[in-house]
Write a protein that holds these residues in place. Structure first.
Motif, PDB file in Angstrom:
ATOM      1  N   ASP A 109       0.830  -1.194   0.000  1.00  0.00           N
ATOM      2  CA  ASP A 109       0.000   0.000   0.000  1.00  0.00           C
ATOM      3  C   ASP A 109       0.869   1.249   0.000  1.00  0.00           C
ATOM      4  O   ASP A 109       2.030   1.232   0.441  1.00  0.00           O
ATOM      5  CB  ASP A 109      -0.915   0.021   1.225  1.00  0.00           C
ATOM      6  CG  ASP A 109      -1.855  -1.172   1.272  1.00  0.00           C
ATOM      7  OD1 ASP A 109      -2.230  -1.668   0.191  1.00  0.00           O
ATOM      8  OD2 ASP A 109      -2.207  -1.614   2.385  1.00  0.00           O
ATOM      9  N   ASP A 156      -3.369   6.364   4.072  1.00  0.00           N
ATOM     10  CA  ASP A 156      -3.045   5.051   3.530  1.00  0.00           C
ATOM     11  C   ASP A 156      -3.987   4.758   2.372  1.00  0.00           C
ATOM     12  O   ASP A 156      -5.209   4.855   2.509  1.00  0.00           O
ATOM     13  CB  ASP A 156      -3.188   3.984   4.619  1.00  0.00           C
ATOM     14  CG  ASP A 156      -2.651   2.626   4.214  1.00  0.00           C
ATOM     15  OD1 ASP A 156      -2.883   2.198   3.058  1.00  0.00           O
ATOM     16  OD2 ASP A 156      -1.996   1.965   5.044  1.00  0.00           O
ATOM     17  N   SER A 157      -3.422   4.386   1.227  1.00  0.00           N
ATOM     18  CA  SER A 157      -4.234   4.153   0.032  1.00  0.00           C
ATOM     19  C   SER A 157      -5.305   3.088   0.262  1.00  0.00           C
ATOM     20  O   SER A 157      -6.420   3.194  -0.278  1.00  0.00           O
ATOM     21  CB  SER A 157      -3.340   3.754  -1.145  1.00  0.00           C
ATOM     22  OG  SER A 157      -2.615   2.554  -0.847  1.00  0.00           O
ATOM     23  N   VAL A 194      -9.031   3.775  -1.374  1.00  0.00           N
ATOM     24  CA  VAL A 194      -9.104   3.414  -2.788  1.00  0.00           C
ATOM     25  C   VAL A 194      -9.297   1.904  -2.911  1.00  0.00           C
ATOM     26  O   VAL A 194      -8.536   1.131  -2.313  1.00  0.00           O
ATOM     27  CB  VAL A 194      -7.820   3.832  -3.539  1.00  0.00           C
ATOM     28  CG1 VAL A 194      -7.916   3.467  -5.018  1.00  0.00           C
ATOM     29  CG2 VAL A 194      -7.562   5.333  -3.367  1.00  0.00           C
ATOM     30  N   SER A 202      -7.021  -0.624  -9.695  1.00  0.00           N
ATOM     31  CA  SER A 202      -5.648  -0.725 -10.184  1.00  0.00           C
ATOM     32  C   SER A 202      -5.576  -1.272 -11.604  1.00  0.00           C
ATOM     33  O   SER A 202      -6.354  -2.144 -12.003  1.00  0.00           O
ATOM     34  CB  SER A 202      -4.830  -1.626  -9.268  1.00  0.00           C
ATOM     35  OG  SER A 202      -3.501  -1.724  -9.719  1.00  0.00           O
ATOM     36  N   PHE A 242      -0.923   0.039  -6.111  1.00  0.00           N
ATOM     37  CA  PHE A 242      -1.144   1.490  -6.088  1.00  0.00           C
ATOM     38  C   PHE A 242       0.075   2.254  -6.595  1.00  0.00           C
ATOM     39  O   PHE A 242      -0.027   3.123  -7.443  1.00  0.00           O
ATOM     40  CB  PHE A 242      -1.469   1.925  -4.654  1.00  0.00           C
ATOM     41  CG  PHE A 242      -2.044   3.313  -4.543  1.00  0.00           C
ATOM     42  CD1 PHE A 242      -3.363   3.562  -4.868  1.00  0.00           C
ATOM     43  CD2 PHE A 242      -1.274   4.380  -4.103  1.00  0.00           C
ATOM     44  CE1 PHE A 242      -3.912   4.836  -4.758  1.00  0.00           C
ATOM     45  CE2 PHE A 242      -1.800   5.661  -3.992  1.00  0.00           C
ATOM     46  CZ  PHE A 242      -3.130   5.878  -4.316  1.00  0.00           C
ATOM     47  N   ILE A 254       2.382   4.576  -5.123  1.00  0.00           N
ATOM     48  CA  ILE A 254       2.335   6.007  -4.867  1.00  0.00           C
ATOM     49  C   ILE A 254       3.653   6.630  -5.322  1.00  0.00           C
ATOM     50  O   ILE A 254       4.726   6.064  -5.109  1.00  0.00           O
ATOM     51  CB  ILE A 254       2.060   6.269  -3.371  1.00  0.00           C
ATOM     52  CG1 ILE A 254       1.657   7.709  -3.127  1.00  0.00           C
ATOM     53  CG2 ILE A 254       3.240   5.848  -2.493  1.00  0.00           C
ATOM     54  CD1 ILE A 254       1.090   7.944  -1.734  1.00  0.00           C
ATOM     55  N   SER A 309      -1.010   8.184  -8.019  1.00  0.00           N
ATOM     56  CA  SER A 309      -0.861   6.731  -8.064  1.00  0.00           C
ATOM     57  C   SER A 309      -0.551   6.310  -9.494  1.00  0.00           C
ATOM     58  O   SER A 309      -1.376   6.483 -10.391  1.00  0.00           O
ATOM     59  CB  SER A 309      -2.137   6.028  -7.594  1.00  0.00           C
ATOM     60  OG  SER A 309      -2.116   4.659  -7.978  1.00  0.00           O
ATOM     61  N   TYR A 365      -5.285  12.150  -6.960  1.00  0.00           N
ATOM     62  CA  TYR A 365      -6.295  12.315  -5.924  1.00  0.00           C
ATOM     63  C   TYR A 365      -6.070  13.645  -5.207  1.00  0.00           C
ATOM     64  O   TYR A 365      -4.956  13.927  -4.753  1.00  0.00           O
ATOM     65  CB  TYR A 365      -6.208  11.184  -4.889  1.00  0.00           C
ATOM     66  CG  TYR A 365      -6.363   9.805  -5.471  1.00  0.00           C
ATOM     67  CD1 TYR A 365      -7.613   9.197  -5.561  1.00  0.00           C
ATOM     68  CD2 TYR A 365      -5.252   9.103  -5.935  1.00  0.00           C
ATOM     69  CE1 TYR A 365      -7.751   7.925  -6.101  1.00  0.00           C
ATOM     70  CE2 TYR A 365      -5.373   7.830  -6.478  1.00  0.00           C
ATOM     71  CZ  TYR A 365      -6.629   7.248  -6.561  1.00  0.00           C
ATOM     72  OH  TYR A 365      -6.760   5.997  -7.100  1.00  0.00           O
ATOM     73  N   GLU A 367     -11.135  12.880  -7.841  1.00  0.00           N
ATOM     74  CA  GLU A 367     -10.196  11.998  -8.520  1.00  0.00           C
ATOM     75  C   GLU A 367     -10.108  12.432  -9.978  1.00  0.00           C
ATOM     76  O   GLU A 367     -11.131  12.606 -10.639  1.00  0.00           O
ATOM     77  CB  GLU A 367     -10.643  10.535  -8.445  1.00  0.00           C
ATOM     78  CG  GLU A 367     -10.789  10.009  -7.026  1.00  0.00           C
ATOM     79  CD  GLU A 367     -11.181   8.546  -6.968  1.00  0.00           C
ATOM     80  OE1 GLU A 367     -10.839   7.803  -7.926  1.00  0.00           O
ATOM     81  OE2 GLU A 367     -11.832   8.145  -5.981  1.00  0.00           O
TER      82      GLU A 367
END
Length: 393
Positions: free
Chosen positions: A171, A189-190, A194, A199, A213, A215, A230, A237, A249
């Motif tokens: 993550d 935290d993704s 999400v 993905s 993800f 990041i 991402s 985001y 988004e």
């Protein structure tokens, strides 16, 4: 395998992923910097705006942050030990004074580093809660805290996606850290915001965590809230810096906006403005820029990478691609890259693992183009002023 290990492996294999570089010499030769060695630039098109180029590139011979002139001469280089990584080297402001900052991974320890204008280390920043540091971002806020990224291992029931009921995942985490104390002030935290089904990431190798993800940036919007990128959801985001709630988004499977292209501009073959992107920046007036990779190596959605600018209309919920500049050699960056809006309206672009960097006018004219020598590459590059007085020993 961590994100940093994957990037290092890609570099060793000659893939289009790159993190780091090296350099030296010139007027800013103070502190731990060297006056010789490092990685030079071959300038292909002259005409850059004023300033020096800040790199944290990697070549087979050296790794570390460097400053190089727009004529290609290495000004300052801080070598790191063999096997180390360095990224995101730039000039920032901390406590009202100019500083040099970068992320480094040395002897397995990842941290953000802050040097004063005499090239002396004055602070380091590490993730809280025992998370592994992520190399993509080290940003000092106007209120003198640090925004950094981290990788958080976890497990999830992903049978609905054809994966395990106990699938290992990686993550993406944003942390705001008090630089003086190391105290955690904010965390996002993704996995809390999400869905994994958003993905586009390849499923990966058996037994390895799914990097769903990935990041790769956290920046500030003009109102002080966060812009989080991402790579594998193809999404930027906007996140409330107080609550962590997603405000909108841009791009991806759940875009808050209908995506359009202005006359003369084109969407990619997935109908997106960008994909596998890096480095979102708020320009003001509802405009945002992004480095648009358009590829992760195996998958390519456009014939070339580019820098793009979009205009968002919150009332109609439309996002319009209004400007783009293609990679001058017509190449695709399968990883990394940055697009820095300059104060004069130009755009300074690092083409990531390709080893090129360019400057474009707002009309799209190529003003400057250069290539790192000896197969070097850089994750990001910046064109920034650096006070001449800081060069005095």
């Amino acid at each position: 395998m961590t994100v940093t290990q994957r990037v290092r492996a890609a570099l060793a294999g000659g893939a289009v992923c790159a993190l780091l570089a090296s350099c030296s010499a010139g007027s800013a030769n103070a502190g731990s910097g060297s006056g010789s060695g490092g990685l030079r630039l071959t300038v292909l098109t002259h005409g850059a705006s004023s300033g020096d180029i800040f790199l944290a590139a990697q070549s087979p011979g050296a790794t570390g942050p460097e400053i190089v002139s727009t004529s290609g001469k290495v000004i300052w280089f801080h070598p790191l030990p063999p096997g180390s990584d360095a990224t995101d080297f730039r000039a920032q402001t901390y406590l009202g004074k100019p500083v040099l900052t970068w992320f480094q991974m040395v002897n397995g320890v990842g941290e953000g580093v802050i040097d004063n204008d005499r090239y002396q280390q004055i602070a380091t920043v590490k993730p809280a809660n025992g998370y592994a540091a992520d190399f993509h971002e080290f940003l000092i806020t106007p209120w003198n805290t640090a925004l950094i990224l981290a990788d958080a291992p976890g497990t999830a029931n992903l049978t609905s996606l054809g994966l395990s009921a106990h699938q290992q995942v990686n993550d993406g985490v944003v942390q705001e850290i008090d630089i003086k104390t190391g105290k955690l002030l904010f965390q996002w935290d993704s996995a809390d915001h999400v869905p994994y089904s958003d993905s586009h990431a390849p499923m990966g190798q058996p037994g390895q965590p799914w990097d769903w993800f990935h990041i790769n940036a956290v920046h500030l919007d003009t109102d002080g809230n966060l812009l989080i990128s991402s790579r594998f959801t193809w999404t930027i985001y906007k996140v409330n810096i107080r609550t962590g709630a997603i405000m909108w988004e841009l791009g991806g499977k759940q875009s808050s906006f209908t995506l359009r292209a202005a006359p003369g501009q084109v969407l990619d073959k997935a109908g997106e403005i960008f994909a596998f992107q890096h480095d979102p920046e708020a320009l003001g007036g509802g405009e945002y820029s992004v480095f648009d990779d358009e590829s992760d190596g195996p998958t390519t959605l456009l014939a070339h990478s580019r820098a793009v600018i979009m205009r968002l209309d919150l009332a109609t919920r439309t996002a319009t691609l209004i400007w783009s500049a293609n990679q001058p050699e017509g190449l695709v960056a399968g990883a990394t890259g940055s697009a820095q809006p300059l104060r004069n309206g130009d755009m300074f672009v690092s083409w990531g693992g390709l080893g090129y960097m360019s400057e474009f006018s707002r009309t799209g004219k190529l003003l400057f183009n250069a290539e790192l020598q000896d197969g070097g590459a850089t994750y990001r590059a910046y064109l920034l002023p650096w006070p001449p007085a800081a060069a005095a020993p």
